[in-house]
Design a protein around this motif. Sequence first.
Motif, PDB file in Angstrom:
ATOM      1  N   GLU A  86       0.837  -1.213   0.000  1.00  0.00           N
ATOM      2  CA  GLU A  86       0.000   0.000   0.000  1.00  0.00           C
ATOM      3  C   GLU A  86       0.867   1.256   0.000  1.00  0.00           C
ATOM      4  OE1 GLU A  86      -3.931  -1.783   2.319  1.00  0.00           O
ATOM      5  OE2 GLU A  86      -2.284  -0.922   3.480  1.00  0.00           O
ATOM      6  N   ARG A  87       1.946   1.212   0.770  1.00  0.00           N
ATOM      7  CA  ARG A  87       2.874   2.349   0.817  1.00  0.00           C
ATOM      8  C   ARG A  87       3.538   2.550  -0.552  1.00  0.00           C
ATOM      9  NH1 ARG A  87       5.257   0.826   4.923  1.00  0.00           N
ATOM     10  NH2 ARG A  87       7.083  -0.209   4.036  1.00  0.00           N
ATOM     11  N   THR A  88       3.891   1.458  -1.209  1.00  0.00           N
ATOM     12  CA  THR A  88       4.526   1.539  -2.539  1.00  0.00           C
ATOM     13  C   THR A  88       3.564   2.128  -3.564  1.00  0.00           C
ATOM     14  OG1 THR A  88       5.878  -0.393  -2.013  1.00  0.00           O
ATOM     15  CG2 THR A  88       5.722   0.218  -4.322  1.00  0.00           C
ATOM     16  N   VAL A  89       2.298   1.729  -3.489  1.00  0.00           N
ATOM     17  CA  VAL A  89       1.276   2.292  -4.396  1.00  0.00           C
ATOM     18  C   VAL A  89       1.184   3.800  -4.205  1.00  0.00           C
ATOM     19  CG1 VAL A  89      -1.205   2.441  -4.870  1.00  0.00           C
ATOM     20  CG2 VAL A  89      -0.122   0.205  -4.642  1.00  0.00           C
ATOM     21  N   ALA A  90       1.121   4.240  -2.940  1.00  0.00           N
ATOM     22  CA  ALA A  90       1.019   5.673  -2.638  1.00  0.00           C
ATOM     23  C   ALA A  90       2.233   6.434  -3.171  1.00  0.00           C
ATOM     24  CB  ALA A  90       0.871   5.883  -1.138  1.00  0.00           C
ATOM     25  N   GLU A  91       3.418   5.849  -2.991  1.00  0.00           N
ATOM     26  CA  GLU A  91       4.656   6.494  -3.459  1.00  0.00           C
ATOM     27  C   GLU A  91       4.683   6.620  -4.981  1.00  0.00           C
ATOM     28  OE1 GLU A  91       7.519   4.845   0.192  1.00  0.00           O
ATOM     29  OE2 GLU A  91       7.656   3.972  -1.811  1.00  0.00           O
ATOM     30  N   GLU A  92       4.303   5.542  -5.666  1.00  0.00           N
ATOM     31  CA  GLU A  92       4.339   5.549  -7.130  1.00  0.00           C
ATOM     32  C   GLU A  92       3.261   6.469  -7.716  1.00  0.00           C
ATOM     33  OE1 GLU A  92       6.759   4.259  -9.044  1.00  0.00           O
ATOM     34  OE2 GLU A  92       7.642   3.881  -7.080  1.00  0.00           O
ATOM     35  N   GLU A  93       2.112   6.527  -7.067  1.00  0.00           N
ATOM     36  CA  GLU A  93       1.056   7.429  -7.544  1.00  0.00           C
ATOM     37  C   GLU A  93       1.467   8.887  -7.341  1.00  0.00           C
ATOM     38  OE1 GLU A  93      -2.491   6.065  -5.552  1.00  0.00           O
ATOM     39  OE2 GLU A  93      -3.041   4.820  -7.274  1.00  0.00           O
ATOM     40  N   ARG A  94       2.165   9.161  -6.239  1.00  0.00           N
ATOM     41  CA  ARG A  94       2.660  10.525  -6.014  1.00  0.00           C
ATOM     42  C   ARG A  94       3.702  10.893  -7.071  1.00  0.00           C
ATOM     43  NH1 ARG A  94       5.867  13.013  -0.709  1.00  0.00           N
ATOM     44  NH2 ARG A  94       5.841  15.167  -1.452  1.00  0.00           N
ATOM     45  N   LYS A  95       4.569   9.943  -7.390  1.00  0.00           N
ATOM     46  CA  LYS A  95       5.573  10.186  -8.432  1.00  0.00           C
ATOM     47  C   LYS A  95       4.899  10.478  -9.777  1.00  0.00           C
ATOM     48  CE  LYS A  95       9.452   7.365  -6.771  1.00  0.00           C
ATOM     49  NZ  LYS A  95      10.281   6.187  -7.071  1.00  0.00           N
ATOM     50  N   ALA A  96       3.871   9.701 -10.106  1.00  0.00           N
ATOM     51  CA  ALA A  96       3.168   9.884 -11.382  1.00  0.00           C
ATOM     52  C   ALA A  96       2.516  11.264 -11.440  1.00  0.00           C
ATOM     53  CB  ALA A  96       2.116   8.786 -11.564  1.00  0.00           C
ATOM     54  N   ALA A  97       1.904  11.674 -10.318  1.00  0.00           N
ATOM     55  CA  ALA A  97       1.265  12.996 -10.258  1.00  0.00           C
ATOM     56  C   ALA A  97       2.313  14.100 -10.369  1.00  0.00           C
ATOM     57  CB  ALA A  97       0.477  13.133  -8.959  1.00  0.00           C
ATOM     58  N   ALA A  98       3.448  13.911  -9.708  1.00  0.00           N
ATOM     59  CA  ALA A  98       4.534  14.908  -9.753  1.00  0.00           C
ATOM     60  C   ALA A  98       5.090  15.020 -11.166  1.00  0.00           C
ATOM     61  CB  ALA A  98       5.638  14.523  -8.774  1.00  0.00           C
ATOM     62  N   HIS A  99       5.213  13.889 -11.846  1.00  0.00           N
ATOM     63  CA  HIS A  99       5.730  13.893 -13.221  1.00  0.00           C
ATOM     64  C   HIS A  99       4.757  14.600 -14.160  1.00  0.00           C
ATOM     65  CE1 HIS A  99       6.908  12.263 -17.189  1.00  0.00           C
ATOM     66  NE2 HIS A  99       8.119  12.313 -16.669  1.00  0.00           N
ATOM     67  N   ALA A 100       3.464  14.347 -13.965  1.00  0.00           N
ATOM     68  CA  ALA A 100       2.442  14.997 -14.800  1.00  0.00           C
ATOM     69  C   ALA A 100       2.458  16.509 -14.584  1.00  0.00           C
ATOM     70  CB  ALA A 100       1.062  14.435 -14.469  1.00  0.00           C
ATOM     71  N   ASP A 101       2.612  16.925 -13.328  1.00  0.00           N
ATOM     72  CA  ASP A 101       2.651  18.355 -13.014  1.00  0.00           C
ATOM     73  C   ASP A 101       3.907  19.001 -13.601  1.00  0.00           C
ATOM     74  OD1 ASP A 101       1.528  20.678 -11.762  1.00  0.00           O
ATOM     75  OD2 ASP A 101       3.068  20.529 -10.222  1.00  0.00           O
ATOM     76  N   LEU A 102       5.000  18.260 -13.578  1.00  0.00           N
ATOM     77  CA  LEU A 102       6.260  18.749 -14.150  1.00  0.00           C
ATOM     78  C   LEU A 102       6.098  18.984 -15.654  1.00  0.00           C
ATOM     79  CD1 LEU A 102       8.994  19.250 -12.720  1.00  0.00           C
ATOM     80  CD2 LEU A 102       9.733  17.040 -13.573  1.00  0.00           C
TER      81      LEU A 102
END
Length: 203
Positions: A86-102
Amino acid sequence: RALLEQSTQSCDVKALKAAIAEGKAAGISPAELESAQSALAVEEKKAGVRAALCDAISKRDVSLLRKSLKDAVAAGLAASELEEAERTVAEEERKAAAHADLTQALKSRSVEHLQAAIREGKSAGLEASQLELASKVLAEEESKLSAKSQLQAALAAGDVEGLQRCIEMGEAAGLGASDLKQAKKALAAEQRRRSCRALLEQS
C-alpha cells in the motif's frame, strides 16, 4: 491426530504437509485429514499471493500492485502484510502525479509553477534525470525575468549605455522581439537626441 491439530492451528505449510503425510501413513481416515488439507490449501494460496505481492513491490508497478492487493485481501492476508504494498502504491502514484505536473510546468514555462513542480518532484522521489530539463527551463525563465527587470530599470533611468547593455543581455537570455521593442525604441530615440546635441555643439 494431535500433530494434525497442532499443525492446523499453526498454519505452517511445511508442518501441515508433514502432518498430513504422517496421518495418511498412520491410517487416519480422509474425513479426519480434511481439516488439515483445507488449512493447507488456504495457506498455500496465501503463500502464492505473498510471492505475487513481493514481486509487484519489487517491480513498483501500480496496476500489478493493485491486483495483488485485491488478491491478498481475498486470500485473507493480515493488514500488516499489505502495508508495504500500500505504501509503494502511494509512493508511485505521487511520483506519477509529480511527473504529470512537471510536464504541465514545462509547457507553461511559468517560474512559479516550475519551482513548485521541481520541489514536489524532488520530495516525491523523481530521478534527477526527470528533473534536469525542468531545472534548465527554470534557469532560462529566471534569466529572462532578470533581464526584463533590468530593462525596465534602464528605461526608467534613460541610460543609453545601460539600455544597450540590457538589450544585449535580453537577447542572450532569449527575450522575444516584443519584450525588447520598447527598449530598442527608447535607445534609438536617445541616440538620436545625442547626435542632435553633438551637431548643435559642433555648429
